[in-house]
Design a protein around this motif. Structure first.
Motif, PDB file in Angstrom:
ATOM      1  N   ALA A   8       0.196   8.980 -51.273  1.00  0.00           N
ATOM      2  CA  ALA A   8       0.761   8.187 -50.186  1.00  0.00           C
ATOM      3  C   ALA A   8       1.509   9.125 -49.241  1.00  0.00           C
ATOM      4  CB  ALA A   8       1.697   7.127 -50.741  1.00  0.00           C
ATOM      5  N   PHE A   9       1.843   8.609 -48.074  1.00  0.00           N
ATOM      6  CA  PHE A   9       2.619   9.386 -47.120  1.00  0.00           C
ATOM      7  C   PHE A   9       4.096   9.285 -47.479  1.00  0.00           C
ATOM      8  CE2 PHE A   9      -1.103   8.116 -44.567  1.00  0.00           C
ATOM      9  CZ  PHE A   9      -1.574   9.379 -44.240  1.00  0.00           C
ATOM     10  N   THR A  10       4.801  10.364 -47.232  1.00  0.00           N
ATOM     11  CA  THR A  10       6.242  10.329 -47.483  1.00  0.00           C
ATOM     12  C   THR A  10       6.936   9.698 -46.282  1.00  0.00           C
ATOM     13  OG1 THR A  10       6.653  12.474 -46.499  1.00  0.00           O
ATOM     14  CG2 THR A  10       6.096  12.438 -48.863  1.00  0.00           C
ATOM     15  N   LEU A  11       8.149   9.307 -46.482  1.00  0.00           N
ATOM     16  CA  LEU A  11       8.927   8.706 -45.399  1.00  0.00           C
ATOM     17  C   LEU A  11       9.108   9.697 -44.255  1.00  0.00           C
ATOM     18  CD1 LEU A  11      10.519   6.285 -44.399  1.00  0.00           C
ATOM     19  CD2 LEU A  11      12.511   7.186 -45.597  1.00  0.00           C
ATOM     20  N   LEU A  12       9.306  10.957 -44.567  1.00  0.00           N
ATOM     21  CA  LEU A  12       9.469  11.984 -43.548  1.00  0.00           C
ATOM     22  C   LEU A  12       8.212  12.109 -42.676  1.00  0.00           C
ATOM     23  CD1 LEU A  12      11.168  14.245 -42.307  1.00  0.00           C
ATOM     24  CD2 LEU A  12      10.211  15.788 -44.020  1.00  0.00           C
ATOM     25  N   GLU A  13       7.052  12.092 -43.302  1.00  0.00           N
ATOM     26  CA  GLU A  13       5.800  12.190 -42.544  1.00  0.00           C
ATOM     27  C   GLU A  13       5.622  10.992 -41.606  1.00  0.00           C
ATOM     28  OE1 GLU A  13       2.952  14.647 -45.655  1.00  0.00           O
ATOM     29  OE2 GLU A  13       3.209  12.485 -45.921  1.00  0.00           O
ATOM     30  N   LEU A  14       5.932   9.813 -42.086  1.00  0.00           N
ATOM     31  CA  LEU A  14       5.817   8.620 -41.245  1.00  0.00           C
ATOM     32  C   LEU A  14       6.775   8.663 -40.055  1.00  0.00           C
ATOM     33  CD1 LEU A  14       5.431   5.825 -43.945  1.00  0.00           C
ATOM     34  CD2 LEU A  14       3.688   6.695 -42.392  1.00  0.00           C
ATOM     35  N   VAL A  15       8.012   9.108 -40.285  1.00  0.00           N
ATOM     36  CA  VAL A  15       8.988   9.200 -39.211  1.00  0.00           C
ATOM     37  C   VAL A  15       8.551  10.218 -38.171  1.00  0.00           C
ATOM     38  CG1 VAL A  15      11.353   9.919 -38.679  1.00  0.00           C
ATOM     39  CG2 VAL A  15      10.934   8.361 -40.572  1.00  0.00           C
ATOM     40  N   LEU A  16       8.032  11.361 -38.607  1.00  0.00           N
ATOM     41  CA  LEU A  16       7.571  12.384 -37.667  1.00  0.00           C
ATOM     42  C   LEU A  16       6.394  11.887 -36.817  1.00  0.00           C
ATOM     43  CD1 LEU A  16       7.791  15.663 -39.777  1.00  0.00           C
ATOM     44  CD2 LEU A  16       9.152  15.037 -37.791  1.00  0.00           C
ATOM     45  N   VAL A  17       5.435  11.236 -37.436  1.00  0.00           N
ATOM     46  CA  VAL A  17       4.273  10.736 -36.701  1.00  0.00           C
ATOM     47  C   VAL A  17       4.691   9.675 -35.696  1.00  0.00           C
ATOM     48  CG1 VAL A  17       2.137   9.407 -36.953  1.00  0.00           C
ATOM     49  CG2 VAL A  17       2.583  11.337 -38.462  1.00  0.00           C
ATOM     50  N   LEU A  18       5.553   8.754 -36.110  1.00  0.00           N
ATOM     51  CA  LEU A  18       6.007   7.710 -35.192  1.00  0.00           C
ATOM     52  C   LEU A  18       6.837   8.290 -34.048  1.00  0.00           C
ATOM     53  CD1 LEU A  18       6.856   4.809 -37.657  1.00  0.00           C
ATOM     54  CD2 LEU A  18       4.899   5.001 -36.114  1.00  0.00           C
ATOM     55  N   SER A  19       7.622   9.321 -34.321  1.00  0.00           N
ATOM     56  CA  SER A  19       8.408   9.967 -33.265  1.00  0.00           C
ATOM     57  C   SER A  19       7.498  10.652 -32.247  1.00  0.00           C
ATOM     58  CB  SER A  19       9.370  11.003 -33.863  1.00  0.00           C
ATOM     59  OG  SER A  19      10.282  10.390 -34.721  1.00  0.00           O
ATOM     60  N   LEU A  20       6.511  11.380 -32.729  1.00  0.00           N
ATOM     61  CA  LEU A  20       5.571  12.041 -31.815  1.00  0.00           C
ATOM     62  C   LEU A  20       4.782  11.020 -31.005  1.00  0.00           C
ATOM     63  CD1 LEU A  20       4.219  14.933 -34.059  1.00  0.00           C
ATOM     64  CD2 LEU A  20       5.694  15.114 -32.053  1.00  0.00           C
ATOM     65  N   LEU A  21       4.384   9.939 -31.639  1.00  0.00           N
ATOM     66  CA  LEU A  21       3.657   8.889 -30.929  1.00  0.00           C
ATOM     67  C   LEU A  21       4.535   8.266 -29.844  1.00  0.00           C
ATOM     68  CD1 LEU A  21       0.970   7.357 -30.901  1.00  0.00           C
ATOM     69  CD2 LEU A  21       1.987   5.740 -32.492  1.00  0.00           C
ATOM     70  N   GLY A  22       5.787   8.052 -30.127  1.00  0.00           N
ATOM     71  CA  GLY A  22       6.717   7.516 -29.141  1.00  0.00           C
ATOM     72  C   GLY A  22       6.902   8.449 -27.962  1.00  0.00           C
ATOM     73  N   LEU A  24       4.741  10.759 -26.866  1.00  0.00           N
ATOM     74  CA  LEU A  24       3.502  10.778 -26.091  1.00  0.00           C
ATOM     75  C   LEU A  24       3.344   9.520 -25.246  1.00  0.00           C
ATOM     76  CD1 LEU A  24       1.024  12.290 -28.699  1.00  0.00           C
ATOM     77  CD2 LEU A  24       1.960  13.397 -26.670  1.00  0.00           C
ATOM     78  N   LEU A  25       3.688   8.365 -25.810  1.00  0.00           N
ATOM     79  CA  LEU A  25       3.580   7.121 -25.049  1.00  0.00           C
ATOM     80  C   LEU A  25       4.588   7.058 -23.911  1.00  0.00           C
ATOM     81  CD1 LEU A  25       2.904   4.464 -27.814  1.00  0.00           C
ATOM     82  CD2 LEU A  25       1.337   5.274 -26.060  1.00  0.00           C
ATOM     83  N   SER A  26       5.753   7.663 -24.087  1.00  0.00           N
ATOM     84  CA  SER A  26       6.755   7.639 -23.020  1.00  0.00           C
ATOM     85  C   SER A  26       6.280   8.416 -21.791  1.00  0.00           C
ATOM     86  CB  SER A  26       8.093   8.196 -23.512  1.00  0.00           C
ATOM     87  OG  SER A  26       7.996   9.584 -23.753  1.00  0.00           O
TER      88      SER A  26
END
Length: 128
Positions: A8-22, A24-26
């Motif tokens: 599974a993905f770790t919490l750190l990996e999920l936070v990093l991906v969501l931050s980068l996605l945010g 890029l969308l901005s």
């Protein structure tokens, strides 16, 4: 004996991906908005140009102004970027900003309005 190890993905990996996605969308969303606004203006310009060419052809053939033929060049379906009919002319509507066009002495004139101001201070009439 089988091991039941789930990956599974770790919490750190999920936070990093969501931050980068945010991030890029901005940057992407304002660019997309600017692109759609420019596309609307180009669409209106092209339709007014086609109308002017039809008007010129009617004038050269000494025909009376046929508004039905002129209106065929315009997108009259209500949306964010369309035209509205009016007596002896039409209204260009770009996301609520309007420019009024009237036919005077077989010349199409654009009337400036306060609501037709663009972000750089120009009027919609300036681009037609």
């Amino acid at each position: 004996m089988t091991s039941k190890h789930k990956s599974a993905f770790t919490l750190l990996e999920l936070v990093l991906v969501l931050s980068l996605l945010g991030i890029l969308l901005s940057f992407g969303i304002p660019q997309f908005s600017h692109y759609t606004q420019n596309a609307c203006i180009k669409k209106l310009q092209l339709q007014v140009l086609n109308l002017k060419l039809t008007l010129k052809a009617q004038k050269q053939q000494n025909l009376a102004t046929d508004w039905n033929a002129l209106y065929q060049n315009l997108d009259l379906k209500p949306s964010t970027c369309y035209f509205e009919k009016q007596k002896n002319g039409f209204i260009a509507n770009d996301n609520g900003r309007k420019a009024y066009f009237v036919l005077k002495n077989l010349i199409l004139e654009c009337q400036h309005t306060k609501s037709a101001r663009l972000h750089n201070g120009e009027s919609l009439c300036d681009i037609f």
